[in-house]
Scaffold this motif. Structure first.
Motif, PDB file in Angstrom:
ATOM      1  N   ILE A 235       1.083  -1.401   0.169  1.00 53.83           N
ATOM      2  CA  ILE A 235      -0.109   0.051   0.055  1.00 53.83           C
ATOM      3  C   ILE A 235       0.830   0.837   0.009  1.00 53.83           C
ATOM      4  O   ILE A 235       0.810   2.190  -0.664  1.00 53.83           O
ATOM      5  CB  ILE A 235      -1.153   0.013   1.230  1.00 53.83           C
ATOM      6  CG1 ILE A 235      -1.905  -1.223   1.339  1.00 53.83           C
ATOM      7  CG2 ILE A 235      -1.505   1.332   1.087  1.00 53.83           C
ATOM      8  CD1 ILE A 235      -2.729  -1.500   2.323  1.00 53.83           C
ATOM      9  N   ILE A 236       2.059   1.553   0.937  1.00 52.08           N
ATOM     10  CA  ILE A 236       2.604   2.747   0.996  1.00 52.08           C
ATOM     11  C   ILE A 236       3.857   2.949   0.076  1.00 52.08           C
ATOM     12  O   ILE A 236       3.789   3.524  -0.482  1.00 52.08           O
ATOM     13  CB  ILE A 236       3.165   2.566   2.809  1.00 52.08           C
ATOM     14  CG1 ILE A 236       2.084   2.698   3.514  1.00 52.08           C
ATOM     15  CG2 ILE A 236       3.953   4.050   2.668  1.00 52.08           C
ATOM     16  CD1 ILE A 236       1.596   3.506   3.444  1.00 52.08           C
ATOM     17  N   HIS A 237       4.465   1.479  -0.417  1.00 54.66           N
ATOM     18  CA  HIS A 237       5.556   1.569  -0.659  1.00 54.66           C
ATOM     19  C   HIS A 237       5.411   1.249  -2.312  1.00 54.66           C
ATOM     20  O   HIS A 237       6.192   2.175  -3.362  1.00 54.66           O
ATOM     21  CB  HIS A 237       6.618   0.777  -0.859  1.00 54.66           C
ATOM     22  CG  HIS A 237       7.391   1.178   0.953  1.00 54.66           C
ATOM     23  ND1 HIS A 237       8.244   0.379   1.429  1.00 54.66           N
ATOM     24  CD2 HIS A 237       7.601   2.252   0.746  1.00 54.66           C
ATOM     25  CE1 HIS A 237       8.376   1.102   2.716  1.00 54.66           C
ATOM     26  NE2 HIS A 237       8.247   2.470   2.190  1.00 54.66           N
ATOM     27  N   GLU A 238       4.219   0.189  -2.848  1.00 59.13           N
ATOM     28  CA  GLU A 238       4.062  -0.086  -4.338  1.00 59.13           C
ATOM     29  C   GLU A 238       2.677   0.821  -4.829  1.00 59.13           C
ATOM     30  O   GLU A 238       2.141   0.789  -5.814  1.00 59.13           O
ATOM     31  CB  GLU A 238       3.908  -1.513  -4.374  1.00 59.13           C
ATOM     32  CG  GLU A 238       4.617  -1.637  -3.480  1.00 59.13           C
ATOM     33  CD  GLU A 238       6.187  -2.577  -4.861  1.00 59.13           C
ATOM     34  OE1 GLU A 238       6.169  -2.147  -5.844  1.00 59.13           O
ATOM     35  OE2 GLU A 238       6.762  -3.219  -4.105  1.00 59.13           O
ATOM     36  N   GLY A 239       2.780   1.125  -3.925  1.00 60.27           N
ATOM     37  CA  GLY A 239       0.462   1.724  -4.656  1.00 60.27           C
ATOM     38  C   GLY A 239       0.069   1.080  -4.837  1.00 60.27           C
ATOM     39  O   GLY A 239      -0.936   1.764  -5.460  1.00 60.27           O
ATOM     40  N   PHE A 240       0.040  -0.288  -4.350  1.00 60.20           N
ATOM     41  CA  PHE A 240      -1.040  -1.264  -4.342  1.00 60.20           C
ATOM     42  C   PHE A 240      -2.146  -1.692  -3.494  1.00 60.20           C
ATOM     43  O   PHE A 240      -1.714  -1.838  -2.400  1.00 60.20           O
ATOM     44  CB  PHE A 240      -0.539  -2.690  -4.854  1.00 60.20           C
ATOM     45  CG  PHE A 240      -0.893  -4.323  -5.613  1.00 60.20           C
ATOM     46  CD1 PHE A 240      -1.850  -3.341  -6.564  1.00 60.20           C
ATOM     47  CD2 PHE A 240      -1.427  -4.660  -4.299  1.00 60.20           C
ATOM     48  CE1 PHE A 240      -2.826  -4.436  -6.945  1.00 60.20           C
ATOM     49  CE2 PHE A 240      -2.257  -5.958  -4.431  1.00 60.20           C
ATOM     50  CZ  PHE A 240      -3.081  -5.778  -5.924  1.00 60.20           C
ATOM     51  N   THR A 241      -3.128  -1.312  -3.495  1.00 57.09           N
ATOM     52  CA  THR A 241      -4.188  -0.752  -3.048  1.00 57.09           C
ATOM     53  C   THR A 241      -5.206  -1.372  -2.988  1.00 57.09           C
ATOM     54  O   THR A 241      -5.375  -1.792  -4.299  1.00 57.09           O
ATOM     55  CB  THR A 241      -4.816   0.871  -2.157  1.00 57.09           C
ATOM     56  OG1 THR A 241      -5.417   1.526  -3.541  1.00 57.09           O
ATOM     57  CG2 THR A 241      -3.277   1.368  -2.101  1.00 57.09           C
ATOM     58  N   LEU A 242      -6.034  -1.078  -2.222  1.00 55.81           N
ATOM     59  CA  LEU A 242      -8.001  -2.141  -2.237  1.00 55.81           C
ATOM     60  C   LEU A 242      -8.533  -1.416  -3.211  1.00 55.81           C
ATOM     61  O   LEU A 242      -9.418  -2.140  -3.605  1.00 55.81           O
ATOM     62  CB  LEU A 242      -8.727  -1.607  -1.249  1.00 55.81           C
ATOM     63  CG  LEU A 242     -10.142  -2.448  -0.502  1.00 55.81           C
ATOM     64  CD1 LEU A 242      -9.670  -3.974  -0.351  1.00 55.81           C
ATOM     65  CD2 LEU A 242     -10.548  -1.951  -0.011  1.00 55.81           C
ATOM     66  N   THR A 243      -7.725   0.176  -3.987  1.00 57.88           N
ATOM     67  CA  THR A 243      -8.944   0.276  -5.309  1.00 57.88           C
ATOM     68  C   THR A 243      -8.788  -0.009  -6.099  1.00 57.88           C
ATOM     69  O   THR A 243      -8.109   0.755  -7.122  1.00 57.88           O
ATOM     70  CB  THR A 243      -9.435   2.070  -5.166  1.00 57.88           C
ATOM     71  OG1 THR A 243      -8.387   2.602  -4.183  1.00 57.88           O
ATOM     72  CG2 THR A 243     -10.205   1.761  -3.796  1.00 57.88           C
ATOM     73  N   SER A 244      -7.236  -0.787  -6.521  1.00 57.31           N
ATOM     74  CA  SER A 244      -5.769  -0.546  -8.035  1.00 57.31           C
ATOM     75  C   SER A 244      -6.771  -1.368  -9.010  1.00 57.31           C
ATOM     76  O   SER A 244      -6.264  -1.386  -9.771  1.00 57.31           O
ATOM     77  CB  SER A 244      -4.804  -0.882  -7.664  1.00 57.31           C
ATOM     78  OG  SER A 244      -4.486  -0.410  -6.331  1.00 57.31           O
ATOM     79  N   GLY A 245      -8.053  -2.138  -8.776  1.00 55.64           N
ATOM     80  CA  GLY A 245      -8.119  -2.394 -10.106  1.00 55.64           C
ATOM     81  C   GLY A 245      -9.326  -3.796  -9.500  1.00 55.64           C
ATOM     82  O   GLY A 245      -8.980  -4.420  -8.706  1.00 55.64           O
ATOM     83  N   PHE A 246      -9.239  -4.562 -10.382  1.00 56.03           N
ATOM     84  CA  PHE A 246      -9.967  -6.122 -10.427  1.00 56.03           C
ATOM     85  C   PHE A 246      -9.464  -7.593  -9.770  1.00 56.03           C
ATOM     86  O   PHE A 246      -9.422  -7.495  -8.248  1.00 56.03           O
ATOM     87  CB  PHE A 246     -10.155  -6.520 -12.021  1.00 56.03           C
ATOM     88  CG  PHE A 246     -11.133  -6.264 -12.298  1.00 56.03           C
ATOM     89  CD1 PHE A 246     -12.520  -6.091 -12.282  1.00 56.03           C
ATOM     90  CD2 PHE A 246     -10.495  -5.298 -13.618  1.00 56.03           C
ATOM     91  CE1 PHE A 246     -13.528  -5.046 -12.840  1.00 56.03           C
ATOM     92  CE2 PHE A 246     -11.185  -4.284 -14.390  1.00 56.03           C
ATOM     93  CZ  PHE A 246     -13.172  -4.097 -13.724  1.00 56.03           C
ATOM     94  N   PHE A 247      -7.808  -6.564  -9.502  1.00 57.70           N
ATOM     95  CA  PHE A 247      -7.330  -8.031  -8.941  1.00 57.70           C
ATOM     96  C   PHE A 247      -6.666  -7.855  -7.233  1.00 57.70           C
ATOM     97  O   PHE A 247      -6.605  -8.461  -7.206  1.00 57.70           O
ATOM     98  CB  PHE A 247      -5.182  -7.929  -9.760  1.00 57.70           C
ATOM     99  CG  PHE A 247      -5.154  -9.525  -8.984  1.00 57.70           C
ATOM    100  CD1 PHE A 247      -5.031 -10.496  -9.285  1.00 57.70           C
ATOM    101  CD2 PHE A 247      -3.654  -8.523  -8.338  1.00 57.70           C
ATOM    102  CE1 PHE A 247      -4.592 -11.282  -8.296  1.00 57.70           C
ATOM    103  CE2 PHE A 247      -2.710  -9.750  -7.169  1.00 57.70           C
ATOM    104  CZ  PHE A 247      -3.441 -11.603  -7.831  1.00 57.70           C
TER     105      PHE A 247
END
Lengths: 286, 600
Positions: free
Chosen positions: A203-215
């Motif tokens: 979430i913090i470093h990669e910016g991959f969060t709950l709202t990042s899409g289907f996966f």
């Protein structure tokens, strides 16, 4: 062993020997109190939703406040319930194989329902995985790093150590039972910490969060649901550990050890399946 | 317009709640130790345990007695039945005329949604839980449920669930009731676009639904553990009664169906509130339908199997002979349980899904008609050459069989893809499933309520009023729902508040039928309440003269013992047969094949 003296219900250290309401046998306030707490959690979620946005009906703090109060009430109810049903008369009531049997059946049925709970989310994941995967699986951080391998090893190991603990109490070996149980709870705690660290990294470093899409929906949905289950499992094992430290359990009396084990092993198996299909399976063949 | 309708409904609800409160206050003497019914400490052996229950309202809030909890479930379910019924009366009144007359179209949609959810989740499942709680421990000779306290918490989660589901109808800010229909199809229910389904009323509704699912699942776990582990010494799998078999199968279905819906509802809530994309993408609408109907079709059998169990249990008592082909009724119950998870996509034939999948779902859907027909023929054969006594419960059982045949046969047509493509989303579908849910499930519920009325009230209902209730229900059901089947053939689509003038006659007919039903149910409530308060007490432990035909069963034996607690006796035990078709002490633990049940 410090257990014999628990025979006496008038022992000073027991917080309460009578159920509530007193003297009415089977009648009990605990289910009602616990239900009020559990329903309160839903009301809190409702208040949280009502408190969102510009035209909120209630204060944005109402939801969280109600949540804390409800969980508190829920825990009080659960404590009173479990304490009076299982803990206070642990040594004085009969060791009844029928009663043990029904608790095991109850846990088994509950695990069956858990399959369906996970089923909806796995269903969603399989649905998108079988679809147009190349376009969905874009911009996803590396999933199968050393963290997942370490975490998986820890969780599998914790199932093994829990099994050792269970075998030990069956042989009435309290020392081994306690030490393996402590190891299991520690491994579980480290696993949860590892999951939190993974979330933090994503979430913090990669910016991959709950709202990042289907996966992301599938990933956070499945790992989040599993994380909640591990946490509940850790709480259950923690309760077992506290009762064990207080001198409970013997070769004849270890039902909650076995039901908590069933739950923990189940959560472990779900994790292995999850790693294979979600972590590895997402990256295979892309 | 909407305000008027809402106001009318609020006033109706208010009057109704006052009536309920007044009734409860009369039934229950708050200061007395005397239980209303089913009280006492049956089967309690722990010496330190007091047999008394707390007095007044505290008794009900703290009870863990399966009979008390059964009564609570019953009161809850009948309350929901009245609410859901009044909702549909308003809808039917609106449908008297093709145009908009009484309520706004959006309010019509709200009533439509809440009527469905209320009847299925707040009436159907709980009324079955009422019977199962009260009867299963008595029938299998258990002291209580396996987990009496989980039993209590499972009930107490339901009232808040109902309040959340209905929250949109209460005057809270700008909250409006959900208008998603009970199927909650996405993307409508995700709240996107220009519609008003982004309103928080939908979120509250989803939360309430989830809570009711949690409660139902807890109940199912409890029934499974109870039937597996709490059976008395004489009750084996070979002679387990038919009602417990259906409850066991139903609980197995709940176990896998409800939690899946629960997860899907949470996913929907996350889509609505936290920006996830579970149902947002291409194919998201299809996914929701798959998940929903994977729950939704087993739900149909969750609702119908125990009522089938009630009919299989009650009908033979008034036919003067054992249930014909008992074993096959059990097998068909299990077969329906298994098959029910393989038919869900027949709700989606018109969505453009893969035709190969469609064909396989058509095959399983047609196959499930076979075990259903096995049951129907067994009921008919049980009555054949029997000594039929047309009491009110028996009338409702026969009405059940009759309506179930119509509901079932119309369903076979819908299972066929080409026919379904023509009739999909028409009133034909509405007529079909109402024949089952009203004509069959509710009828079986009434049969049970009348048959066991002496058991849980200690009194007898008024027989003439009972028969009036039956005939009005039977006639009302058939007028209303047959008109709907014809409307469907004519092409009238479902869920519409307004319609073309050519459908007016049949719609008026359906409304007439609904009003007949309403009159019948008012008579029922009157009979139910007044008899409970004022009818003379039953003194005979065998109010249906079952001993004459050798069909006396365990729950009446318990009742008899309760009536005679002053006299210490126990000699009656030998006369009792579990309903499993065979004398309990003849069967050595299932090793011996029980002979045919009904060949005398």
């Amino acid at each position: 062993m410090g257990t014999e003296d628990a025979h006496d219900d008038h022992e000073h250290h027991l917080p309460a020997v009578e159920d509530w309401p007193r003297g009415f046998g089977e009648a009990s306030w605990w289910p009602f109190v616990t239900a009020a707490g559990a329903a309160g959690v839903y009301v809190a979620a409702a208040l949280y939703i009502l408190g969102r946005g510009d035209t909120s009906l209630v204060s944005p703090l109402a939801g969280p406040a109600a949540l804390v109060a409800s969980i508190g009430l829920f825990l009080v109810g659960l404590y009173g319930w479990v304490y009076h049903a299982f803990v206070s008369t642990f040594w004085s009531r009969e060791a009844n194989p029928d009663s043990a049997n029904k608790l095991r059946w109850g846990m088994l049925a509950f695990l069956g329902s858990e399959l369906a709970t996970f089923g909806a989310l796995f269903g969603y994941y399989f649905y998108i995985r079988a679809g147009n995967w190349e376009s969905i699986f874009v911009g996803i951080p590396d999933l199968t790093g050393s963290l997942v391998i370490a975490n998986t090893t820890l969780l599998i190991l914790s199932s093994v150590t829990l099994h050792f603990a269970h075998t030990a109490i069956r042989k009435d070996d309290r020392r081994k039972f306690l030490s393996w149980l402590v190891v299991t709870v520690l491994l579980g705690a480290v696993f949860i910490a590892g999951q939190i660290y993974e979330y933090y990294e994503f979430i913090i470093h990669e910016g991959f969060t709950l709202t990042s899409g289907f996966f992301a929906s599938a990933f956070f949905g499945l790992t989040g649901l599993h994380g909640l289950h591990v946490s509940l499992g850790a709480v259950l094992l923690g309760v077992v550990l506290v009762r064990a430290l207080a001198g409970q359990y013997s070769a004849e009396r270890h039902v909650s050890v076995s039901t908590a084990s069933m739950y923990w092993h189940f959560v472990d198996v779900v994790w292995i399946f999850l790693v294979v299909v979600l972590y590895v399976g997402a990256e295979v063949g892309v | 317009m909407q305000v008027n309708g809402q106001l009318a409904l609020t006033v109706l609800m208010g009057l109704f709640l006052v009536a309920v409160a007044a009734w409860v206050a009369r039934v229950e003497n708050w200061r007395s130790y005397t239980p209303v019914a089913g009280g006492g400490g049956y089967g309690q052996e722990d010496s330190y345990v007091s047999n008394e229950k707390p007095s007044g309202v505290i008794r009900w809030l703290t009870t863990v007695d399966h009979k008390d909890i059964g009564l609570l479930y019953g009161a809850y379910a009948l309350t929901a039945f009245v609410v859901g019924g009044l909702m549909v009366v308003v809808m039917r009144l609106e449908l008297i005329n093709p145009g908009q007359t009484l309520i706004s179209n959006t309010f019509y949609n709200s009533l439509l949604t809440s009527h469905g959810i209320t009847m299925l989740f707040l009436f159907g499942t709980p009324i079955i839980a009422a019977f199962a709680n009260y009867l299963v421990p008595l029938l299998i000779d258990a002291e209580d449920m396996a987990f009496p306290r989980i039993n209590a918490i499972a009930f107490w989660l339901l009232p808040p669930a109902a309040l959340l589901i209905w929250a949109g109808f209460f005057p809270i800010g700008d909250i409006i009731p959900a208008q998603t229909a009970w199927t909650m199809y996405t993307p409508l229910s995700v709240g996107e676009g220009l519609g008003n389904q982004g309103n928080a009323g939908v979120d509250l509704f989803l939360l309430g639904l989830h809570l009711s699912g949690v409660a139902t699942t807890m109940g199912a776990i409890n029934f499974i553990a109870t039937i597996f582990t709490e059976r008395g010494d004489k009750v084996s799998w070979a002679n387990l009664d038919i009602f417990s078999w259906t409850v066991l199968t139903q609980s197995g279905l709940i176990l896998f169906a409800f939690p899946l819906l629960g997860s899907a509802l949470v996913m929907l809530l996350f889509d609505r509130n936290f920006g996830t994309t579970f149902f947002a993408g291409e194919g998201g609408a299809m996914l929701w339908q798959h998940l929903f109907w994977f729950f939704g079709h087993p739900e149909v059998y969750v609702l119908v199997l125990p009522p089938m169990g009630i009919v299989s249990y009650v009908l033979p008592r008034f036919a003067g002979r054992r249930l014909f082909g008992f074993k096959f009724v059990v097998y068909s119950t299990l077969a329906i349980g298994v098959l029910s998870f393989g038919v869900w996509a027949h709700h989606m034939f018109a969505t453009g899904m893969d035709p190969r999948l469609r064909a396989s779902f058509m095959a399983v859907s047609l196959a499930i008609a076979i075990p259903s027909a096995v049951k129907t023929f067994n009921w008919i054969t049980t009555m054949w050459n029997g000594r039929v006594r047309l009491t009110t419960p028996m009338l409702f059982c026969i009405g059940f069989v009759s309506n179930f045949i119509i509901g079932g046969v119309t369903g076979v047509f819908l299972a066929s893809i080409p026919v379904d493509l023509v009739l999909h989303d028409t009133y034909y579908v509405v007529g079909h499933f109402h024949y089952v849910v009203m004509g069959a499930i509710a009828f079986a519920g009434f049969a049970g309520l009348y048959y066991w009325y002496p058991l849980y009230t200690g009194r007898m209902y008024q027989k003439t009023l009972g028969k009036m209730h039956f005939w009005l229900s039977m006639i009302g059901t058939n007028i209303t729902f047959f008109a709907m089947i014809l409307l469907g053939y004519g092409g009238m689509p479902r869920r519409y508040a307004n319609y073309l003038p050519q459908f007016a006659t049949l719609h008026r007919l359906a409304t007439l039928g609904a009003l007949i039903l309403l009159v019948g149910q008012i008579i029922f409530v009157w009979n139910f309440v007044q008899s409970w308060l004022e009818a003379p007490k039953i003194k005979d432990g065998d109010p249906w003269d079952l001993k004459d035909s050798g069909l006396y069963t365990a729950e009446w034996d318990w009742f008899d013992r309760k009536l005679q607690t002053a006299i210490a006796d126990g000699g009656e035990e030998a006369d009792v047969v579990p309903d499993g078709g065979e004398e309990a002490d003849v069967v050595p633990d299932g090793g011996q094949e029980p002979e045919s049940d009904a060949d005398e």
